[in-house]
Design an enzyme around this catalytic site. Structure first.
Site, short mmCIF file in Angstrom:
data_model
loop_
_atom_site.label_atom_id
_atom_site.label_comp_id
_atom_site.label_asym_id
_atom_site.label_seq_id
_atom_site.Cartn_x
_atom_site.Cartn_y
_atom_site.Cartn_z
N ASN A 116 0.81 -1.35 0.05
CA ASN A 116 -0.14 -0.07 0.02
C ASN A 116 0.72 1.41 -0.01
OD1 ASN A 116 -2.50 1.81 0.60
ND2 ASN A 116 -1.40 1.94 2.50
N ASP A 209 -1.05 -6.54 3.63
CA ASP A 209 -1.47 -5.66 4.46
C ASP A 209 -2.10 -4.25 4.16
OD1 ASP A 209 -0.23 -4.58 7.16
OD2 ASP A 209 0.52 -3.04 5.63
N HIS A 213 -7.25 0.07 2.45
CA HIS A 213 -6.34 1.45 1.82
C HIS A 213 -6.20 1.28 0.57
CE1 HIS A 213 -6.51 2.86 5.96
NE2 HIS A 213 -6.31 1.69 6.42
N GLU A 246 -6.19 -7.89 4.71
CA GLU A 246 -6.48 -7.17 5.87
C GLU A 246 -7.29 -6.12 5.97
OE1 GLU A 246 -4.67 -4.44 9.52
OE2 GLU A 246 -3.97 -4.00 7.57
N ASN A 309 -3.63 -10.60 16.73
CA ASN A 309 -2.67 -10.86 15.66
C ASN A 309 -1.72 -9.77 16.31
OD1 ASN A 309 -3.47 -8.11 15.43
ND2 ASN A 309 -4.07 -8.36 13.29
C1 AAO Z 1 4.37 4.13 12.83
C2 AAO Z 1 4.07 5.04 13.89
C3 AAO Z 1 3.15 6.21 13.44
C4 AAO Z 1 3.94 6.74 12.43
C5 AAO Z 1 4.17 5.88 11.37
C6 AAO Z 1 4.95 6.68 10.02
O1 AAO Z 1 3.49 4.28 14.98
O2 AAO Z 1 3.07 6.86 14.62
O3 AAO Z 1 2.98 7.73 12.01
O4 AAO Z 1 4.79 4.49 11.87
O5 AAO Z 1 6.35 7.14 10.51
C7 AAO Z 1 2.38 -0.79 11.85
C8 AAO Z 1 2.09 -0.05 13.33
C9 AAO Z 1 1.97 1.57 12.98
C10 AAO Z 1 3.16 1.93 12.45
C11 AAO Z 1 3.35 1.38 11.01
C12 AAO Z 1 4.36 1.91 10.14
O6 AAO Z 1 0.96 -0.47 13.69
O7 AAO Z 1 1.90 2.11 14.35
O8 AAO Z 1 2.91 3.31 12.26
O9 AAO Z 1 3.48 -0.03 11.21
O10 AAO Z 1 5.50 1.74 10.50
C13 AAO Z 1 -5.44 0.85 10.52
C14 AAO Z 1 -5.22 0.27 8.92
C15 AAO Z 1 -4.68 -1.11 9.24
C16 AAO Z 1 -3.33 -1.10 10.04
C17 AAO Z 1 -3.77 -0.52 11.39
C18 AAO Z 1 -2.45 -0.43 12.22
O11 AAO Z 1 -6.47 -0.18 8.59
O12 AAO Z 1 -4.34 -1.83 7.92
O13 AAO Z 1 -4.31 0.64 11.28
N1 AAO Z 1 -2.72 -2.56 10.12
C19 AAO Z 1 -1.51 -2.79 9.14
C20 AAO Z 1 -0.65 -3.56 10.03
C21 AAO Z 1 0.25 -2.71 10.99
C22 AAO Z 1 0.94 -1.65 10.14
C23 AAO Z 1 0.31 -1.22 9.09
C24 AAO Z 1 -1.06 -1.70 8.61
C25 AAO Z 1 0.97 -0.03 7.95
O14 AAO Z 1 -1.26 -4.85 10.60
O15 AAO Z 1 0.99 -3.58 11.66
O16 AAO Z 1 1.18 -0.47 11.10
O17 AAO Z 1 1.68 -1.08 7.27
C26 AAO Z 1 -9.95 1.84 12.97
C27 AAO Z 1 -9.98 1.31 11.50
C28 AAO Z 1 -8.89 0.35 11.15
C29 AAO Z 1 -7.49 1.13 11.42
C30 AAO Z 1 -7.95 1.28 12.90
C31 AAO Z 1 -6.34 2.13 13.70
O18 AAO Z 1 -10.35 0.70 13.84
O19 AAO Z 1 -11.32 0.69 11.20
O20 AAO Z 1 -8.82 0.53 9.65
O21 AAO Z 1 -6.42 0.04 11.20
O22 AAO Z 1 -8.76 2.36 13.17
O23 AAO Z 1 -6.17 3.43 12.97
C32 AAO Z 1 -12.25 0.24 17.50
C33 AAO Z 1 -12.96 0.47 16.19
C34 AAO Z 1 -11.97 0.22 14.77
C35 AAO Z 1 -11.09 1.11 15.02
C36 AAO Z 1 -10.20 0.98 16.12
C37 AAO Z 1 -9.45 1.76 16.46
O24 AAO Z 1 -11.80 -1.20 17.56
O25 AAO Z 1 -13.97 -0.56 16.18
O26 AAO Z 1 -12.73 0.10 13.47
O27 AAO Z 1 -11.16 1.21 17.43
O28 AAO Z 1 -9.50 3.01 16.26
#
Ligand code: AAO
Length: 500
Positions: A116, A209, A213, A246, A309
């Site tokens: 992505n 992943d 998005h 995902e 996970n």
């Molecule tokens: C890091 C730093 C950031 C910095 C960035 C760039 O932490 O501060 O800005 O680098 O420098 C992983 C880490 C991230 C990390 C990233 C890159 O988790 O912290 O950022 O590597 O190093 C969304 C996405 C989903 C994603 C998830 C984490 O949709 O795809 O965020 N998962 C994958 C991987 C993950 C990885 C990435 C993607 C990026 O598994 O390991 O990130 O490659 C809602 C939405 C979701 C959204 C969440 C979180 O969820 O529906 O789609 O996930 O928000 O933003 C309730 C709600 C639920 C909601 C949730 C959280 O449960 O029901 O819907 O609350 O609000």
């Protein structure tokens, strides 16, 4: 007639990416989070192959940004800087050797594909293989990607975008990560070449992943350009890669997972959340008698199920209250239910221990990952939890392999948190999440005989190291599960391992 042919063709395409292509008799994959390739190869040969595991999800394989600023967090691997296969887990030659060795013992490899976006920080710009980038200039010379390969104008996804604006969720940056434009022929080609290279090395499929998005139409083009799986690694000819996307959809957002199920399988976040709630004591197990689509779960063949996970076990992503290795009794209960229940394809988590949710895997002062050690009791050391080596968990993998596609029958419950059910005439499982003991004569559906419970122990010679269950000619047996026992599960199944 023409319409029928079109429908059949569409169905074939839809099913094409939903088959994990496990070796015969295998059913379950494990995510070996942050493991090194050489260690995985050894684990396939010494443990996962012999124990009947079907596959492994490995951490992202593409070269990522090195983030010393954050003490090399686990999440640096989600910031690709090139598609060279060189990370803390190892180089391309080690990766290729791992895939070969695992396939040789019947264990498939699934790659977490980060397609992505690229990196997300301007402070550091060097990768695990020495490649450099210029974040500010959108410059990734090792692919190469430049300004035109990313979505423009630049914008960052905000929390409210998830509820209003599908286009912003797909065209803006997730966490400020440079967002690739998959509508471009050039970008598609780079991604397809990367994935096809992995297929040529023998992988069986991909986790996509951040699929939410990306536009489903773009993903379809990418998937359809992938090669068939490599027959030299034992895959049947014409086999398409297994793809699980995902997509976090707990309801109420602008993007629905139903937009992705016509393409391939999808990660089922509701699965672990509901089971965690129940095994945590916040819902009754009795209600799970109709667990499946009646609960709003994805159709069985579309679902990649898991309890926790790598994100939500540490509060990232969605589903913060899931059970993890930190609550072992409840966690093993939820995992046993997942593995005993016929719905979906299960995935297990295998973690490194952590208190700091940002911390990377066990590492030395140079940032090199430290391998797990294997203790004399078969558990892991050096900071690795290795849930997959917990007897109660790997024994239930064998249970699932044994019961195969048999139906769930003879559901019993006590109107509360004691339940049991059969899987055909092959397996029987009981749970007690109440504060009082379970002591009942229950229908096990198994042939008369004497069986070793595979949770409290195992069969050793002609005796059981744990409980022995005697099934009568009517299939019934006295089942005892004390509220204060070490585990809340009892499981027996046919097969030489348990039947005496
Ligand atoms: C890091 C730093 C950031 C910095 C960035 C760039 O932490 O501060 O800005 O680098 O420098 C992983 C880490 C991230 C990390 C990233 C890159 O988790 O912290 O950022 O590597 O190093 C969304 C996405 C989903 C994603 C998830 C984490 O949709 O795809 O965020 N998962 C994958 C991987 C993950 C990885 C990435 C993607 C990026 O598994 O390991 O990130 O490659 C809602 C939405 C979701 C959204 C969440 C979180 O969820 O529906 O789609 O996930 O928000 O933003 C309730 C709600 C639920 C909601 C949730 C959280 O449960 O029901 O819907 O609350 O609000």
């Amino acid at each position: 007639m023409f319409r029928l042919i079109l429908c059949l063709a569409a169905l074939t395409v839809a099913l094409a990416y939903k088959n994990p292509h496990y070796a015969a008799g295998r059913t379950t994959m494990v995510h070996l989070f942050e493991w090194k390739w050489d260690d995985i190869a050894a684990e396939c040969e010494r443990f996962l192959g012999p124990r009947g595991f079907g596959g492994i999800q490995v951490s992202p394989v593409s070269e990522n940004l090195v983030l010393w600023d954050f003490q090399r967090p686990w999440w640096e691997r989600y910031q690709p800087i090139s598609y060279r296969l060189i990370t803390r887990s190892g180089n391309e030659q080690q990766f290729a050797s791992m895939v070969r060795r695992c396939n040789n013992v019947g264990v498939r490899i699934y790659v977490d594909a980060v397609i992505n976006h690229m990196t997300g920080t301007w402070r550091e710009n060097t990768g695990t293989g020495g490649s450099t980038a210029n974040y500010g200039q959108w410059h990734y010379p090792s692919v190469p990607y430049g300004r035109d390969d990313f979505n423009y104008p630049e914008c960052v996804i905000s929390g409210s975008d998830y509820f209003c604006c599908a286009d912003r969720v797909r065209n803006c940056q997730l966490n400020g990560l440079k967002d690739l434009y998959q509508g471009s022929e050039y970008v598609r080609t780079q991604i397809v070449n990367f994935m096809n290279h992995l297929i040529s090395l023998g992988v069986a499929g991909f986790r996509i992943d951040a699929a939410k998005h990306m536009w489903p139409g773009d993903l379809r083009v990418i998937y359809d350009r992938l090669h068939n799986l490599n027959t030299a690694h034992g895959f049947p000819s014409g086999a398409r890669p297994y793809i699980y996307q995902e997509v976090i959809d707990l309801g109420g957002e602008a993007i629905s997972r139903n937009e992705y199920t016509p393409l391939a399988a999808v990660t089922e976040f509701k699965y672990g959340m509901e089971l965690s709630r129940a095994f945590n004591g916040n819902n009754l197990l009795r209600w799970f008698y109709n667990w499946g689509t009646a609960w709003g779960l994805l159709a069985s063949g579309d679902a990649l199920n898991f309890i926790d996970n790598h994100d939500n076990q540490r509060g990232h992503g969605a589903g913060g209250d899931v059970l993890t290795y930190k609550q072992p009794k409840q966690y093993k209960g939820a995992i046993a239910f997942m593995l005993a229940h016929p719905h979906g394809w299960p995935q297990l988590m295998s973690s490194f221990a952590f208190t700091n949710t940002e911390a990377g895997p066990p590492m030395d002062s140079n940032g090199n990952t430290i391998s797990p050690s294997i203790n004399s009791d078969s558990s892991c050391g050096n900071g690795w939890v290795c849930e997959h080596r917990w007897r109660q968990i790997f024994s239930m993998v064998a249970f699932r392999n044994r019961v195969g596609n048999t139906a769930l029958t003879n559901w019993w419950d006590n109107n509360s948190n004691q339940i049991s059910f059969c899987r055909g005439n092959q397996g029987f499982v009981a749970f007690n999440n109440d504060y009082w003991d379970l002591n009942q004569t229950l229908q096990t559906c198994l042939p008369a005989g004497s069986y070793c419970d595979v949770i409290s122990g195992w069969k050793s010679g002609n005796s059981c190291t744990g409980k022995r269950i005697t099934v009568g000619s009517d299939g019934r047996a006295n089942i005892v599960l004390g509220a204060n026992e070490y585990d809340m599960v009892l499981a027996i199944h046919t097969g030489t391992e348990s039947r005496l």
